[in-house]
Design a protein around this motif. Structure first.
Motif, PDB file in Angstrom:
ATOM      1  N   ARG B 112      21.214  55.851  12.152  1.00 47.95           N
ATOM      2  CA  ARG B 112      20.356  55.203  13.382  1.00 47.95           C
ATOM      3  C   ARG B 112      20.421  56.003  14.689  1.00 47.95           C
ATOM      4  O   ARG B 112      20.835  55.577  15.484  1.00 47.95           O
ATOM      5  N   PRO B 113      19.543  56.862  14.451  1.00 47.74           N
ATOM      6  CA  PRO B 113      19.364  57.762  15.816  1.00 47.74           C
ATOM      7  C   PRO B 113      18.821  57.014  16.909  1.00 47.74           C
ATOM      8  O   PRO B 113      18.946  57.539  18.176  1.00 47.74           O
ATOM      9  N   ASP B 114      18.210  56.001  16.800  1.00 49.83           N
ATOM     10  CA  ASP B 114      17.825  55.031  17.884  1.00 49.83           C
ATOM     11  C   ASP B 114      18.750  54.267  18.761  1.00 49.83           C
ATOM     12  O   ASP B 114      18.690  53.588  19.653  1.00 49.83           O
ATOM     13  N   ARG B 115      19.908  54.243  18.043  1.00 47.81           N
ATOM     14  CA  ARG B 115      21.059  53.154  18.488  1.00 47.81           C
ATOM     15  C   ARG B 115      22.486  53.991  18.727  1.00 47.81           C
ATOM     16  O   ARG B 115      23.261  53.462  19.465  1.00 47.81           O
ATOM     17  N   PHE B 116      22.518  55.208  18.464  1.00 51.30           N
ATOM     18  CA  PHE B 116      23.886  55.771  18.323  1.00 51.30           C
ATOM     19  C   PHE B 116      23.685  57.208  18.878  1.00 51.30           C
ATOM     20  O   PHE B 116      22.943  57.969  18.649  1.00 51.30           O
ATOM     21  N   PHE B 117      24.826  57.662  19.581  1.00 51.87           N
ATOM     22  CA  PHE B 117      25.034  59.112  19.947  1.00 51.87           C
ATOM     23  C   PHE B 117      26.476  59.449  19.278  1.00 51.87           C
ATOM     24  O   PHE B 117      27.205  58.257  19.410  1.00 51.87           O
ATOM     25  N   GLY B 118      26.798  60.589  19.072  1.00 48.76           N
ATOM     26  CA  GLY B 118      27.984  61.028  18.553  1.00 48.76           C
ATOM     27  C   GLY B 118      29.052  61.872  19.294  1.00 48.76           C
ATOM     28  O   GLY B 118      28.425  62.766  19.915  1.00 48.76           O
ATOM     29  N   LEU B 119      30.081  61.413  19.455  1.00 45.96           N
ATOM     30  CA  LEU B 119      31.326  62.337  19.992  1.00 45.96           C
ATOM     31  C   LEU B 119      32.470  62.575  19.046  1.00 45.96           C
ATOM     32  O   LEU B 119      32.712  61.542  18.525  1.00 45.96           O
ATOM     33  N   GLY B 120      32.562  63.866  18.880  1.00 45.88           N
ATOM     34  CA  GLY B 120      33.391  64.333  17.504  1.00 45.88           C
ATOM     35  C   GLY B 120      34.626  64.579  18.264  1.00 45.88           C
ATOM     36  O   GLY B 120      35.361  64.121  19.396  1.00 45.88           O
ATOM     37  N   THR B 121      35.599  65.538  17.554  1.00 43.11           N
ATOM     38  CA  THR B 121      36.758  65.943  17.596  1.00 43.11           C
ATOM     39  C   THR B 121      37.225  67.089  16.978  1.00 43.11           C
ATOM     40  O   THR B 121      36.432  67.647  16.046  1.00 43.11           O
ATOM     41  N   VAL B 122      38.156  68.168  17.773  1.00 37.97           N
ATOM     42  CA  VAL B 122      38.526  69.445  17.465  1.00 37.97           C
ATOM     43  C   VAL B 122      39.974  69.473  17.550  1.00 37.97           C
ATOM     44  O   VAL B 122      40.441  68.786  18.407  1.00 37.97           O
ATOM     45  N   PRO B 123      40.416  70.280  16.837  1.00 40.42           N
ATOM     46  CA  PRO B 123      42.020  70.383  16.728  1.00 40.42           C
ATOM     47  C   PRO B 123      42.418  71.239  18.085  1.00 40.42           C
ATOM     48  O   PRO B 123      42.776  72.386  17.849  1.00 40.42           O
ATOM     49  N   LEU B 124      42.546  70.560  19.258  1.00 39.53           N
ATOM     50  CA  LEU B 124      42.995  71.198  20.355  1.00 39.53           C
ATOM     51  C   LEU B 124      44.480  71.654  20.712  1.00 39.53           C
ATOM     52  O   LEU B 124      44.965  72.252  21.229  1.00 39.53           O
ATOM     53  N   GLN B 125      45.157  71.208  19.407  1.00 38.78           N
ATOM     54  CA  GLN B 125      46.555  71.709  19.264  1.00 38.78           C
ATOM     55  C   GLN B 125      46.607  73.328  19.120  1.00 38.78           C
ATOM     56  O   GLN B 125      47.433  74.096  19.204  1.00 38.78           O
ATOM     57  N   ASP B 126      45.374  73.862  18.756  1.00 37.85           N
ATOM     58  CA  ASP B 126      44.930  75.322  18.693  1.00 37.85           C
ATOM     59  C   ASP B 126      43.761  75.333  19.434  1.00 37.85           C
ATOM     60  O   ASP B 126      42.841  75.491  18.775  1.00 37.85           O
ATOM     61  N   PRO B 127      44.066  76.020  20.747  1.00 40.78           N
ATOM     62  CA  PRO B 127      42.650  75.747  21.603  1.00 40.78           C
ATOM     63  C   PRO B 127      41.685  76.858  21.130  1.00 40.78           C
ATOM     64  O   PRO B 127      40.808  76.477  21.233  1.00 40.78           O
ATOM     65  N   GLU B 128      42.131  77.952  20.595  1.00 43.17           N
ATOM     66  CA  GLU B 128      41.077  79.119  20.152  1.00 43.17           C
ATOM     67  C   GLU B 128      40.440  78.390  18.904  1.00 43.17           C
ATOM     68  O   GLU B 128      38.990  78.563  18.683  1.00 43.17           O
TER      69      GLU B 128
END
Lengths: 347, 347
Positions: B112-128
C-alpha cells in the motif's frame, strides 16, 4: 520601580570555616575551605580534590545583603552548598559536619533575622539518625527547614526507607528543599561530560520528584511541604506522561489514589528554569500559585536580575501574584509577620 | 470535518513471522512471535521471556488502514517495535534480523504505497556495519529512513563512534527516527519500577537529543534529518539550561559554534507529549514548524483521536499549519507528490 518584597528560596552557603576531619585525614571526601584572599578568593576542597572557587558571598551576611539590595531581594533562604550534604560519609562524622553547617547557617539567620531564613542538612544516609536530628533543627539552630539531595547515595526520595525522616518533617513543619546532587545519570555520561551539569542535574531533580509522586510519599505524609530547585528539573514532561498513564491504567491498578498532577500541584518549585515560556508552563499547567523565586546565588549559573525575570514572566498569566513572596512563605511556613522578607528593597 | 492529509510518523510494526535464531536457540534475547489467534492475540517473546501481547494491527496493512481511516490518518511511517532493534545481539545475527524486519516493512509499503512510508533498522552495535547497511535501505527495501534507539548498548548517539552511520544517512538522505529503548536510567529505578516506562523512556530520549546537540553531530553533519519520538522526551527543560550555559560560557569555551537552541530547531519532534500546552511550548519555543503527528500506534499508551488532539492544539499558535503533513514530509524527505499521504480521510 516598587515591587512586592521578594523572597529567594534558592541560595547557598559555605561556612568560612569547617571542622577538621574527625579521623585526622582518613576521610577522602571531607570538605574544607582554604582562603587565599577570602573576600575575593577561597577554594573548597573535597578531601584533596579542589571542588569550587568561592568568595565571601558564601558566608558573609553583610556581603550578601549588599547584593540582595542591589537585586531587590528582601530575604534569602540559606541552604548548604549541595556538596556539603555529604551523604557519602559515614553517618557519625556526617552528623558532626551537618551540625557545624546548621550552626553556621543558624548564626547567619540570627545575625540578620530580617533578611534570612535557614535551611539545614541532616545525614540522610542514615534515615533514622536524620529523623532524630530533624526534630531539633528549629529549636536548636533556628532553621525553618532542611535541604535534601535529589538522591541519597543512589536512592531516590520516594523510597520507603526515608519515611521516618518525612514523618518528622511533617510533624515539625519543616520545609524540604530538594536540590540536585551527584546525578545518577553522570555514570552514563562519561563520554559526554558537558551533559552532567547541563542535563544530569535537571534530570535527577525530575526523577526525584517523579519518585516522590509515584511512590506515594504525599499520600503517606499529606502535610509535607516540598520544594524543588530548578523548577523541578524535567518533571513537567514526565508528569504529562505519568498523568496519561494513570488515566489509562485505572490509577496504576489502584496503587495511586490521586492523579500524578494532583500531587504535583502540592509541591513548590523555584523559578530557575532559564526560560519565561517554560516558567509560564509550570505556573499555569503544573502548579498554579506554587512557583517561588530561586536564583542559585552566588554561583555561576545563577538567575541574573530576578526582578526583571519576574516582571517579564509576570506579563504571562499566573506567574506574577504569588512568585514574589506568597508561595515562598507558604513553602517555608513563615507568616507575613515573620521578621524576614517584609521590606521592599530598591536596587 | 475535512482536514488536511494527516501523516503519522510514529507507528510500529512487528512482522507476523520472524526468522529462527540462527544459532538454534543459543541467543537469549532472539525475538519470536507466537500466535494464539493471530487476529486478536499473539505474543512477542524475547528469547523465552514474554515481552508484549500484540495482534494483527502489528503487521496487517488492511487492518491498519481500517484504523487509519477511522482516525483520519492518511499515511503512517512504519518503524520496528523498538525492542526489535536488538542492539544487544552480536552484529551478524543482528544484521540478519534487521534485514528480515526491513524486508517485512518494505513489503507493507509495497502493498500500500498510498498509505505507508517505511523506516527500517540497522545494527548500530557495529557502526561500520550499520553504515554499510544503511547505504542500501532505500534501493533494496524501498525505505525512507531508519529507526534508531535513544542509546545503543549504553552509548548516546552523540558519540563519535556513530559518525560513519550519520555520514551515510546524510549522503543517502535517510530520515532518522529516534525512539527510546532500554533507558539507561532503568538501572537506578529498580525500587521504582513504574518510573521506568513513565519516566525513564522520556528521560533517555531527552538525553539522546541533548547528546546529539552538545556533541556537535549537527555541526559535523548539517544535512541530517533527525526526528524524536515523544516530543524529544525531556529535551525542552534541558535545552533551556543548556542555552543559558552556552550564553554564560562563551559557547562552552568555543566548543559549540551555534547555540543549543539553534540546533534543536533543526530537529523534528513528534506530538506524543500527552499535553496540549506542552505541545504548544515545543511548537512555539523549541522548534516552530518541526512538530509531526506521532501516535505510537498500535500500543497501549498511544495518542487517542489524533485529529481532535491536533485541532485542540491548533487553537494555539504555531502548532496547526505544519503538523498535519508538512513537517512529516520534510522529516521523511518525501514530496507532496509522493504517493502516500495525499488523500484526506474522513473517520
Amino acid at each position: 520601580m516598587a515591587h512586592p518584597p521578594l523572597i529567594d528560596v534558592h541560595s547557598h552557603v559555605v561556612p568560612q570555616e569547617l571542622p577538621a576531619d574527625p579521623t585526622g585525614g582518613a576521610i577522602g571526601a571531607w570538605p574544607s575551605v582554604v582562603c587565599e584572599a577570602c573576600r575575593t578568593k577561597a577554594q573548597v576542597f573535597m578531601g584533596k580534590r579542589p571542588f569550587r572557587e568561592i568568595d565571601d558571598r558564601s558566608w558573609s551576611p553583610t556581603r550578601r545583603i549588599e547584593d540582595m539590595d542591589q537585586d531587590g531581594v528582601a530575604a534569602q533562604a540559606l541552604s548548604p552548598m549541595p556538596e556539603l550534604l555529604s551523604y557519602w560519609l559515614d553517618p557519625n562524622p556526617a552528623l558532626e559536619l551537618a551540625r557545624h553547617v546548621n550552626g553556621a547557617i543558624g548564626q547567619m539567620v540570627a545575625a540578620r533575622p530580617d533578611r534570612f531564613f535557614g535551611l539545614g542538612t541532616v545525614p540522610l544516609q542514615d534515615p533514622e539518625l536524620a529523623a532524630k536530628e530533624a526534630r531539633d533543627l528549629k529549636t536548636r539552630f533556628g532553621l525553618t527547614g532542611v535541604e535534601v539531595g535529589s538522591n541519597v547515595a543512589g536512592a531516590y526520595l520516594g523510597d520507603v526507607r526515608f519515611d521516618p525522616f518525612f514523618a518528622v518533617c511533617e510533624a515539625e513543619g519543616l520545609a524540604i528543599f530538594v536540590h540536585s546532587l551527584h546525578p545518577l545519570q553522570a555514570r552514563d555520561l562519561s563520554r559526554h561530560p558537558m551533559l552532567v551539569p547541563f542535563a544530569g542535574f535537571t534530570v535527577d531533580t525530575g526523577l526525584c520528584a517523579a519518585s516522590l509522586i509515584m511512590d506515594g510519599v504525599l499520600e503517606r505524609f499529606p502535610g509535607l511541604r516540598i520544594g524543588f530547585s530548578h523548577g523541578g528539573g524535567v518533571l513537567a514532561p514526565l508528569l504529562h506522561r505519568m498523568e496519561f498513564g494513570w488515566g489509562s491504567t485505572n490509577g496504576f491498578e489502584g496503587k495511586l489514589p490521586q492523579s500524578p498532577k494532583a500531587y504535583a500541584r502540592r509541591f513548590f518549585y523555584d523559578s530557575l528554569v532559564y526560560d519565561e515560556a517554560y516558567l509560564e508552563h509550570l505556573a499555569t499547567q503544573i502548579a498554579p500559585g506554587q512557583i517561588c523565586l530561586g536564583t542559585d546565588y552566588p554561583y555561576l549559573i545563577q538567575q541574573p536580575d530576578p526582578r526583571a525575570f519576574i516582571e517579564g514572566g509576570a506579563a504571562r498569566t499566573g506567574v506574577s501574584d504569588t512568585i514574589w513572596n506568597d508561595a515562598a512563605r507558604r513553602f517555608l511556613g513563615v507568616s507575613e509577620t515573620a521578621s524576614a522578607g517584609r521590606e521592599v528593597n530598591h536596587g
